[in-house]
Write an enzyme that holds these catalytic residues in place. Structure first.
Site, short mmCIF file in Angstrom:
data_model
loop_
_atom_site.label_atom_id
_atom_site.label_comp_id
_atom_site.label_asym_id
_atom_site.label_seq_id
_atom_site.Cartn_x
_atom_site.Cartn_y
_atom_site.Cartn_z
N CYS A 199 -4.14 2.24 -5.71
CA CYS A 199 -5.26 1.34 -6.04
C CYS A 199 -5.78 0.65 -4.78
CB CYS A 199 -4.78 0.33 -7.07
SG CYS A 199 -5.90 -1.02 -7.37
N CYS A 219 -6.04 -3.22 -5.06
CA CYS A 219 -4.69 -3.81 -5.04
C CYS A 219 -4.22 -4.04 -3.61
CB CYS A 219 -3.69 -2.91 -5.75
SG CYS A 219 -4.05 -2.62 -7.49
#
Length: 170
Positions: free
Chosen positions: A93, A96
């Site tokens: 991600c 993230c």
């Protein structure tokens, strides 16, 4: 400076390992006695000169930890006396990877009054399902085992600071 120390350390170790001077002349010796004599007299090649084996390490308290399993989560998050920010993330991600360091920085500002648990949703799918994580990054604030606040997506540093301050009651 650190680079020079590392080079000196590697040089000292490699010379010590490579230059093995025999005490008595031998037909199987790999190096001539003149090389051995110069190695004994040269300050960098001398085996008596040695640099410290360990570089100094500064002690710093970590503000976050990776959750290992359900038992670890229960012990370190749900039963924690400190408020906990839980970062549900994934290694693939992109947002993230941006949010994680920002969140750690916001938590570090509060010097031990709050901690952060990092939960990889690919490794701990059961925790992600239990807390209703449908997208990453999802951040949940928990105090005394109860969820107090949460958000999904990336936030800027000011928003993260106010999120953490709200959790610790400032």
């Amino acid at each position: 400076m650190a680079h020079r120390l590392l080079v000196r350390r590697v040089w000292t170790v490699s010379v010590r390992d490579v230059v093995r001077c025999p005490r008595a002349p031998s037909t199987t010796a790999l190096y001539s006695t003149s090389v051995c004599a110069s190695a004994r007299t040269h300050p960098l090649l001398s085996s008596r000169r040695s640099l410290p084996r360990a570089l100094p390490v500064t002690s710093r308290r970590e503000v976050s930890f990776n959750v290992q399993d359900q038992e670890d989560f229960t012990e370190r998050v749900i039963n924690s006396e400190l408020p906990v920010v839980i970062d549900f993330h994934a290694h693939w991600c992109g947002p993230c990877k941006i949010l994680g360091p920002r969140l750690e920085k916001a938590i570090a500002k509060h010097k031990g009054r709050v901690t952060m648990a990092k939960v990889d949703i690919d490794e701990h799918t059961d925790l992600a399902i239990e807390y209703g994580v449908s997208a990453v990054p999802t951040v949940i604030a928990m105090r005394g085992g109860d969820v107090t606040d949460q958000f999904v997506g990336i936030k800027d540093e000011d928003q993260l600071d106010s999120f953490v301050k709200k959790l610790i009651g400032q």
